[in-house]
Design an enzyme around this catalytic site. Structure first.
Site, PDB file in Angstrom:
ATOM      1  N   ARG A  43       1.101  -1.305   0.077  1.00  9.69           N
ATOM      2  CA  ARG A  43      -0.018  -0.006   0.161  1.00  9.69           C
ATOM      3  C   ARG A  43       0.915   1.243   0.110  1.00  9.69           C
ATOM      4  O   ARG A  43       0.685   2.197  -0.600  1.00  9.69           O
ATOM      5  CB  ARG A  43      -0.891   0.065   1.189  1.00  9.69           C
ATOM      6  CG  ARG A  43      -1.969  -1.026   1.071  1.00  9.69           C
ATOM      7  CD  ARG A  43      -3.108  -0.734   1.844  1.00  9.69           C
ATOM      8  NE  ARG A  43      -4.163  -1.588   1.986  1.00  9.69           N
ATOM      9  CZ  ARG A  43      -5.259  -1.850   2.642  1.00  9.69           C
ATOM     10  NH1 ARG A  43      -5.347  -1.140   3.544  1.00  9.69           N
ATOM     11  NH2 ARG A  43      -6.273  -2.453   2.352  1.00  9.69           N
ATOM     12  N   ASP A 154     -14.657   9.935  12.325  1.00 11.55           N
ATOM     13  CA  ASP A 154     -13.764   8.919  11.772  1.00 11.55           C
ATOM     14  C   ASP A 154     -12.603   9.853  11.570  1.00 11.55           C
ATOM     15  O   ASP A 154     -12.615  10.962  12.067  1.00 11.55           O
ATOM     16  CB  ASP A 154     -14.134   8.689  10.274  1.00 11.55           C
ATOM     17  CG  ASP A 154     -13.453   7.554   9.708  1.00 11.55           C
ATOM     18  OD1 ASP A 154     -14.069   6.530   9.721  1.00 11.55           O
ATOM     19  OD2 ASP A 154     -12.466   7.576   9.571  1.00 11.55           O
TER      20      ASP A 154
HETATM   21  C1  LIG Z   1     -13.731  -0.595   7.669  1.00  7.78           C
HETATM   22  S1  LIG Z   1     -14.542   0.879   8.186  1.00  7.78           S
HETATM   23  C2  LIG Z   1     -16.044   0.640   8.982  1.00  7.78           C
HETATM   24  C3  LIG Z   1     -17.199   1.592   8.374  1.00  7.78           C
HETATM   25  C4  LIG Z   1     -18.501   1.282   9.237  1.00  7.78           C
HETATM   26  N1  LIG Z   1     -18.608   1.510  10.486  1.00  7.78           N
HETATM   27  C5  LIG Z   1     -18.859   0.128   8.605  1.00  7.78           C
HETATM   28  O1  LIG Z   1     -18.819  -1.070   9.657  1.00  7.78           O
HETATM   29  O2  LIG Z   1     -19.376  -0.221   7.508  1.00  7.78           O
HETATM   30  C6  LIG Z   1     -13.457   1.516   9.523  1.00  7.78           C
HETATM   31  C7  LIG Z   1     -13.161   3.164   9.558  1.00  7.78           C
HETATM   32  O3  LIG Z   1     -12.644   3.134  10.901  1.00  7.78           O
HETATM   33  C8  LIG Z   1     -11.735   4.241  10.788  1.00  7.78           C
HETATM   34  N2  LIG Z   1     -10.784   4.154  11.897  1.00  7.78           N
HETATM   35  C9  LIG Z   1      -9.585   3.463  12.166  1.00  7.78           C
HETATM   36  N3  LIG Z   1      -8.994   3.841  13.217  1.00  7.78           N
HETATM   37  C10 LIG Z   1      -9.609   4.957  13.708  1.00  7.78           C
HETATM   38  C11 LIG Z   1      -9.302   5.635  14.999  1.00  7.78           C
HETATM   39  N4  LIG Z   1      -8.305   5.371  15.885  1.00  7.78           N
HETATM   40  N5  LIG Z   1     -10.362   6.639  15.139  1.00  7.78           N
HETATM   41  C12 LIG Z   1     -11.384   6.959  14.678  1.00  7.78           C
HETATM   42  N6  LIG Z   1     -11.734   6.150  13.264  1.00  7.78           N
HETATM   43  C13 LIG Z   1     -10.928   5.029  12.893  1.00  7.78           C
HETATM   44  C14 LIG Z   1     -11.317   4.185   9.546  1.00  7.78           C
HETATM   45  O4  LIG Z   1     -10.636   5.475   8.887  1.00  7.78           O
HETATM   46  C15 LIG Z   1     -12.428   3.645   8.705  1.00  7.78           C
HETATM   47  O5  LIG Z   1     -13.049   4.567   8.048  1.00  7.78           O
END
Ligand SMILES: C[S@@+](CC[C@H](N)C(=O)[O-])C[C@H]1O[C@@H](n2cnc3c(N)ncnc32)[C@H](O)[C@@H]1O
Length: 283
Positions: A43, A154
């Site tokens: 990536r 997010d």
């Molecule tokens: C796989 S997506 C899940 C989206 C949604 N909740 C769903 O289940 O469809 C994970 C999200 O978590 C966010 N994320 C990861 N680490 C994070 C953190 N420390 N604080 C806030 N958001 C975070 C990422 O940017 C990403 O948009």
């Protein structure tokens, strides 16, 4: 094609991998163990090519030197997974509709409290909070004076921009019913392609904010339910434990924590009542 071939040649030493994984862990809790090294290399190699860096060492030096943190956000964005969809894990929305919301509203009506507060933590490109908003509009709105708000947060500013725009292609909106599409989406054409924009009635009840789950949460309790789905899976157990404790503190009694399909609370110390897989109630 050429770019992909060149990206394949960039070597990531163990030392550089650990520097990156330590930085990412400290900042946002994402646990990049050694099994993820090739994923990280692949990536980030693309990012290096785009920015004309020949080695990871030079790139890391650049990230550390960038004091406003913009480059670091780009690095995090390229390592985290934003996969999401409308009405993902349908059983959560069925539970809200059929079981939770009718009882919640009955209880609140009795107390003359018409406020419903929700948090979508790790909301990605917005499909999750918009799905919650549509569910709430269908079940709650039109039934008196309910005051409904969904906070959607997010860590990624780029993904939050997409979420705020709220414009999706035809494939992404497929999970919505015909009626929901008519009522909650506006169709436009961009270069002859159809795109669908989230309607004002839905947008008005969703507030997007940047929030790192590892830092402070300037959020007012009590919340009625929290969606934190497919986020904790990237964190190690101590981080998950701390998040679950903090969710508990924010929830109202009777409030619900929804987790992702592979994120049970097994192995975590908690006082939630198990309702059904990935659905937990604060008694
Ligand atoms: C796989 S997506 C899940 C989206 C949604 N909740 C769903 O289940 O469809 C994970 C999200 O978590 C966010 N994320 C990861 N680490 C994070 C953190 N420390 N604080 C806030 N958001 C975070 C990422 O940017 C990403 O948009």
């Amino acid at each position: 094609m050429m770019e992909t071939l060149l990206a394949q040649n960039i070597v990531l030493s163990d030392k550089d991998f650990y520097r990156i994984s330590d930085l990412v862990y400290e900042h946002c809790g994402i646990n990049l163990h050694t099994g993820k090294k090739e994923l990280v290399r692949a990536r980030l190699a693309k990012l290096l090519r785009q920015r004309n860096f020949k080695t990871f060492q030079k790139y890391i030096k650049y990230v550390f030197a960038d004091k406003n943190g913009k480059e670091f956000s780009i690095l995090i964005d390229s390592l985290s997974t934003n996969l999401t969809s409308f009405f993902r894990e349908k059983q959560h929305f069925d539970f809200l509709r059929e079981k939770f919301l009718p009882l919640l509203m009955e209880r609140k009506r009795k107390n003359r409290n018409f406020r419903i507060r929700v948090w979508s933590a790790g909301c990605s490109s917005g499909e999750e909070p918009y799905s919650i908003a549509i569910t709430l509009l269908e079940e709650v709105a039109g039934q008196g004076r309910w005051d409904v708000k969904i906070l959607a947060t997010d860590i990624s500013t780029t993904i939050l921009d997409t979420a705020r725009k709220g414009v999706y292609g035809p494939k992404r909106i497929a999970p919505l019913s015909g009626m929901q599409k008519n009522k909650y989406l506006m169709m436009h054409r961009v270069n002859r392609e159809k795109v669908f924009e989230i309607a004002g009635s839905v947008r008005n009840i969703v507030i997007f904010k940047h929030l790192n789950l590892m830092k402070d949460w300037p959020i007012k309790a009590p919340l009625d339910f929290i969606f934190c789905r497919n986020v904790m899976i990237y964190f190690d157990k101590p981080t998950q434990q701390s998040l679950v404790n903090r969710f508990w503190d924010l929830l109202d009694s009777g409030g619900i924590l929804f987790t992702g399909h592979s994120e049970s609370l097994t192995g975590i110390n908690h006082k939630f009542n198990y309702v059904q897989p990935t659905i937990y109630m604060k008694p």
